[in-house]
Design an enzyme around this catalytic site. Structure first.
Site, PDB file in Angstrom:
ATOM      1  N   HIS A 271      -7.012   4.116   6.570  1.00 24.56           N
ATOM      2  CA  HIS A 271      -6.119   5.204   6.159  1.00 24.56           C
ATOM      3  C   HIS A 271      -6.348   6.349   7.144  1.00 24.56           C
ATOM      4  CE1 HIS A 271      -4.320   3.668   2.412  1.00 24.56           C
ATOM      5  NE2 HIS A 271      -5.311   2.786   2.533  1.00 24.56           N
TER       6      HIS A 271
ATOM      7  N   CYS B 211      -4.041   5.082  -2.219  1.00 23.10           N
ATOM      8  CA  CYS B 211      -4.393   4.412  -3.466  1.00 23.10           C
ATOM      9  C   CYS B 211      -4.392   5.444  -4.587  1.00 23.10           C
ATOM     10  CB  CYS B 211      -5.768   3.756  -3.339  1.00 23.10           C
ATOM     11  SG  CYS B 211      -6.304   3.005  -4.876  1.00 23.10           S
TER      12      CYS B 211
ATOM     13  N   ASN C  86      -1.760   4.821   5.354  1.00 24.14           N
ATOM     14  CA  ASN C  86      -2.420   3.993   6.374  1.00 24.14           C
ATOM     15  C   ASN C  86      -2.053   4.514   7.756  1.00 24.14           C
ATOM     16  OD1 ASN C  86      -1.721   2.022   3.954  1.00 24.14           O
ATOM     17  ND2 ASN C  86      -3.476   1.206   5.030  1.00 24.14           N
TER      18      ASN C  86
ATOM     19  N   HIS D 272      -8.630  -1.869   8.075  1.00 25.53           N
ATOM     20  CA  HIS D 272      -7.593  -1.228   7.247  1.00 25.53           C
ATOM     21  C   HIS D 272      -7.972   0.247   7.156  1.00 25.53           C
ATOM     22  CE1 HIS D 272      -4.883  -1.473   3.552  1.00 25.53           C
ATOM     23  NE2 HIS D 272      -5.563  -0.371   3.262  1.00 25.53           N
TER      24      HIS D 272
ATOM     25  N   ASP E 105       0.845  -1.196   0.000  1.00 24.53           N
ATOM     26  CA  ASP E 105       0.000   0.000   0.000  1.00 24.53           C
ATOM     27  C   ASP E 105       0.881   1.247   0.000  1.00 24.53           C
ATOM     28  OD1 ASP E 105      -2.136   1.816   0.362  1.00 24.53           O
ATOM     29  OD2 ASP E 105      -3.220   0.401   1.619  1.00 24.53           O
TER      30      ASP E 105
HETATM   31  P1  HMG Z   1      -8.305  -4.197 -17.083  1.00 30.99           P
HETATM   32  O1  HMG Z   1      -7.963  -2.777 -17.125  1.00 30.99           O
HETATM   33  O2  HMG Z   1      -9.753  -4.519 -16.934  1.00 30.99           O
HETATM   34  O3  HMG Z   1      -7.798  -4.860 -18.378  1.00 30.99           O
HETATM   35  O4  HMG Z   1      -7.471  -4.822 -15.891  1.00 30.99           O
HETATM   36  P2  HMG Z   1      -7.492  -6.368 -18.793  1.00 30.99           P
HETATM   37  O5  HMG Z   1      -7.871  -7.395 -17.759  1.00 30.99           O
HETATM   38  O6  HMG Z   1      -8.109  -6.522 -20.133  1.00 30.99           O
HETATM   39  O7  HMG Z   1      -5.896  -6.279 -18.930  1.00 30.99           O
HETATM   40  C1  HMG Z   1      -5.266  -5.151 -19.504  1.00 30.99           C
HETATM   41  C2  HMG Z   1      -3.787  -5.430 -19.628  1.00 30.99           C
HETATM   42  O8  HMG Z   1      -3.258  -5.718 -18.330  1.00 30.99           O
HETATM   43  C3  HMG Z   1      -3.491  -6.639 -20.477  1.00 30.99           C
HETATM   44  O9  HMG Z   1      -2.199  -6.426 -21.035  1.00 30.99           O
HETATM   45  C4  HMG Z   1      -3.385  -7.755 -19.465  1.00 30.99           C
HETATM   46  O10 HMG Z   1      -2.603  -8.843 -19.904  1.00 30.99           O
HETATM   47  C5  HMG Z   1      -2.719  -7.051 -18.302  1.00 30.99           C
HETATM   48  P3  HMG Z   1      -2.033  -5.904 -22.557  1.00 30.99           P
HETATM   49  O11 HMG Z   1      -2.760  -6.918 -23.411  1.00 30.99           O
HETATM   50  O12 HMG Z   1      -2.692  -4.536 -22.609  1.00 30.99           O
HETATM   51  O13 HMG Z   1      -0.556  -5.840 -22.747  1.00 30.99           O
HETATM   52  N1  HMG Z   1      -3.056  -7.664 -17.027  1.00 30.99           N
HETATM   53  C6  HMG Z   1      -2.138  -8.060 -16.135  1.00 30.99           C
HETATM   54  N2  HMG Z   1      -0.789  -8.018 -16.152  1.00 30.99           N
HETATM   55  C7  HMG Z   1      -0.148  -8.508 -15.075  1.00 30.99           C
HETATM   56  N3  HMG Z   1      -0.803  -9.011 -13.992  1.00 30.99           N
HETATM   57  C8  HMG Z   1      -2.145  -9.060 -13.943  1.00 30.99           C
HETATM   58  C9  HMG Z   1      -2.858  -8.565 -15.061  1.00 30.99           C
HETATM   59  N4  HMG Z   1      -4.172  -8.468 -15.330  1.00 30.99           N
HETATM   60  C10 HMG Z   1      -4.276  -7.914 -16.541  1.00 30.99           C
HETATM   61  N5  HMG Z   1      -2.757  -9.546 -12.878  1.00 30.99           N
HETATM   62  C11 HMG Z   1      -7.043  -5.104 -13.567  1.00 30.99           C
HETATM   63  C12 HMG Z   1      -8.068  -5.169 -14.698  1.00 30.99           C
HETATM   64  C13 HMG Z   1      -7.793  -5.358 -12.304  1.00 30.99           C
HETATM   65  C14 HMG Z   1      -6.002  -6.172 -13.805  1.00 30.99           C
HETATM   66  C15 HMG Z   1      -6.374  -3.702 -13.567  1.00 30.99           C
HETATM   67  O14 HMG Z   1      -7.355  -2.724 -13.553  1.00 30.99           O
HETATM   68  C16 HMG Z   1      -5.467  -3.549 -12.370  1.00 30.99           C
HETATM   69  O15 HMG Z   1      -4.394  -4.143 -12.310  1.00 30.99           O
HETATM   70  N6  HMG Z   1      -5.869  -2.755 -11.379  1.00 30.99           N
HETATM   71  C17 HMG Z   1      -5.076  -2.643 -10.147  1.00 30.99           C
HETATM   72  C18 HMG Z   1      -5.389  -1.420  -9.438  1.00 30.99           C
HETATM   73  C19 HMG Z   1      -4.605  -1.395  -8.152  1.00 30.99           C
HETATM   74  O16 HMG Z   1      -3.656  -2.139  -7.940  1.00 30.99           O
HETATM   75  N7  HMG Z   1      -5.012  -0.475  -7.265  1.00 30.99           N
HETATM   76  C20 HMG Z   1      -4.363  -0.288  -5.990  1.00 30.99           C
HETATM   77  C21 HMG Z   1      -4.604  -1.415  -5.050  1.00 30.99           C
HETATM   78  S1  HMG Z   1      -6.216  -1.378  -4.296  1.00 30.99           S
HETATM   79  C22 HMG Z   1      -5.990  -0.413  -2.862  1.00 30.99           C
HETATM   80  O17 HMG Z   1      -4.992   0.225  -2.714  1.00 30.99           O
HETATM   81  C23 HMG Z   1      -7.030  -0.450  -1.806  1.00 30.99           C
HETATM   82  C24 HMG Z   1      -6.611  -1.266  -0.588  1.00 30.99           C
HETATM   83  O18 HMG Z   1      -5.412  -0.777  -0.016  1.00 30.99           O
HETATM   84  C25 HMG Z   1      -7.703  -1.211   0.473  1.00 30.99           C
HETATM   85  C26 HMG Z   1      -8.161   0.229   0.741  1.00 30.99           C
HETATM   86  O19 HMG Z   1      -7.377   1.013   1.253  1.00 30.99           O
HETATM   87  O20 HMG Z   1      -9.301   0.527   0.383  1.00 30.99           O
HETATM   88  C27 HMG Z   1      -6.375  -2.751  -0.947  1.00 30.99           C
HETATM   89 MG    MG Z   2      -5.240   0.829   1.434  1.00 31.07          MG
END
Ligand code: HMG
Ligand code: MG
Length: 311
Positions: free
Chosen positions: A204, A235, A244, A202, A11
């Site tokens: 923040h 995020c 956090n 969790h 995070d």
């Molecule tokens: P998408 O945008 O819907 O697209 O991804 P996709 O599934 O069609 O994939 C697009 C491209 O990403 C493709 O590559 C996939 O192969 C690749 P391209 O063909 O364009 O070259 N891809 C991946 N590559 C590596 N690993 C993977 C993967 N999946 C797809 N796993 C997706 C949907 C969910 C994957 C994307 O939107 C994403 O990665 N989002 C992550 C966002 C994120 O990490 N946010 C921060 C964390 S959440 C947070 O902080 C909150 C938390 O702390 C709790 C709180 O505080 O509330 C947990």
């Molecule tokens: Mg968080």
């Protein structure tokens, strides 16, 4: 005993503009492993286009020295992420969705329903390999885009996740705006359907309510607390959110409250110092509230959540 999940490496570092070198991340996790925290969220197997800061997740997992008794977990958004996580040898898988449709679209490019459909095969596969599964419910109290989130929405989502076979829910205040009253309102509705030993919190700390919210959560019998050393975190898709609640503050507050914790504050701070060369020094708190009308997220009276005093 209280279980601390140190989320700084994930995070914390996902939200930094600067790219921390992989070797520094490995040193950071290795140092955290010797602090007595129970679990370390090491990284995220998400799209490197969305979070380039954590694109080296596999290398970090490969190179860290694991300490017996510490759980090394990672965020996983989909089946592709799960496959990468398995190859890297994660101990525990953390899925993530949100109670806000708007935040989900921005963060994971799908709806709440879509996220649940994505999770089903991941839960099946992780279950077959005997890995425990956490699911985050982000924006469980407030959302930067939708405002206050109703407890019922969170309860419905929690219920679907529990039915699916999730082991642990991390109830997340993504933008750090919840108050102890908000926590009470949600926990009163949630605890009848999810036992406290399957809930983590969790928080923040944008409005400095993190510790008060942790203490309120503990009064419900919750024993797992997410925190990040030095209050790193945020995020990139939740505008205005700061880090956090800090691990050292949680430890101090809970020890004062008579709880037993295994983590050592000096060692945690030494671990955080390893990142100093790569992260900007913490900025001083704002003395005046910023001007809401200049906020790029201002829309129908809602903005990032930090500017409400000027509305
Ligand atoms: P998408 O945008 O819907 O697209 O991804 P996709 O599934 O069609 O994939 C697009 C491209 O990403 C493709 O590559 C996939 O192969 C690749 P391209 O063909 O364009 O070259 N891809 C991946 N590559 C590596 N690993 C993977 C993967 N999946 C797809 N796993 C997706 C949907 C969910 C994957 C994307 O939107 C994403 O990665 N989002 C992550 C966002 C994120 O990490 N946010 C921060 C964390 S959440 C947070 O902080 C909150 C938390 O702390 C709790 C709180 O505080 O509330 C947990
Ligand atoms: Mg968080």
């Amino acid at each position: 005993m209280i279980k601390i999940v140190e989320v700084g490496p994930r995070d914390g570092l996902q939200n930094e503009f600067s790219m921390v070198p992989t070797s520094a991340k490995i040193d950071f996790v290795n140092a955290l492993s010797r602090t007595g925290v129970n679990e370390i969220e090491v990284s995220a197997f998400v799209s490197p286009k969305k979070i380039p800061q954590l694109q080296d997740a596999a290398i970090v997992f490969e190179k860290i020295h694991r300490v017996k008794g510490v759980v090394y977990s990672a965020l996983v958004p989909n089946e592709k992420g799960l496959e990468r996580a398995f190859q890297a040898g994660v101990d525990k898988v953390s899925l993530f969705t949100a109670a806000s449709e708007t935040f989900n679209q921005k963060n994971i490019n799908t709806s709440i329903k879509g996220s649940l459909a994505r999770f089903r095969p991941v839960v099946t596969q992780a279950g077959k390999r005997g890995r425990p599964i956490r699911a985050y419910i982000s924006t469980a109290f407030w959302c930067a885009f939708e405002g206050k989130i109703s407890a019922q929405k969170v309860v419905n989502l929690a219920s679907s996740l529990m039915d699916m076979g999730i082991d642990e829910l991390s109830i997340s205040d993504t933008i750090g705006k919840a108050t102890p009253d908000d926590v009470e309102q949600l926990m009163d509705s949630l605890l009848p359907i999810v036992p406290p030993d399957r809930i983590a919190v969790h928080y923040h700390d944008t409005y400095a309510n993190g510790i008060a919210n942790v203490l309120k959560s503990l009064s419900y019998g919750i024993r797992t607390v997410d925190a990040s050393v030095g209050g790193l975190g945020g995020c990139p898709f939740a505008p205005g959110a700061t880090g956090n609640v800090s691990t050292e503050d949680v430890i101090r507050a809970l020890r004062n409250a008579g709880e037993t914790l295994t983590a050592n504050i000096d060692r945690l701070l030494q671990a955080r110092e390893l990142l100093n060369p790569y992260l900007p020094a913490p900025s001083l708190p704002e003395t005046d509230p910023p001007d809401c009308s200049t906020c790029e997220f201002f829309n129908n009276g809602l903005c990032c959540g930090r500017h409400e005093l000027t509305l």
